[in-house]
Scaffold this motif. Sequence first.
Motif: not given
Length: 109
Positions: A30-41, A73-80
């Motif tokens: 599962i991928e999560g992103t933050a900063g408009g795609g500037m960080v992806t985990v 933030a990207a990790h939180a998005d991916a976790k959700k």
Amino acid sequence: MKDLSGLMKQAQAMQQKLADAQSRLAEVLIEGTAGGGMVTVTLTGGGDLKKVVLDESLIEPGEGEVIADLIVAAHADAKKKLEAKQAQMMQEAAGPMAGLMGGMPGMKF
């Protein structure tokens, strides 16, 4: 006793389906992103952090705090997203028994 026997067979079949779903979930990424795609985990189905991708524009002196915040933030998005995927897969595996299993300890639906 036929009803009890049938119920036990259904419970065993559901237990196997849940085990199969957990095995499939272990293979999910599962991928999560933050900063408009500037960080992806990328997280594994078990929730382990597998990969971090940073946009090169972030890699400048003085941007360390911003990068750290975006990774969190990207990790939180991916976790959700992972939790939603887990719930979906377990719900599908439980099928008609999902309503009964929702009240059992350790079962999330």
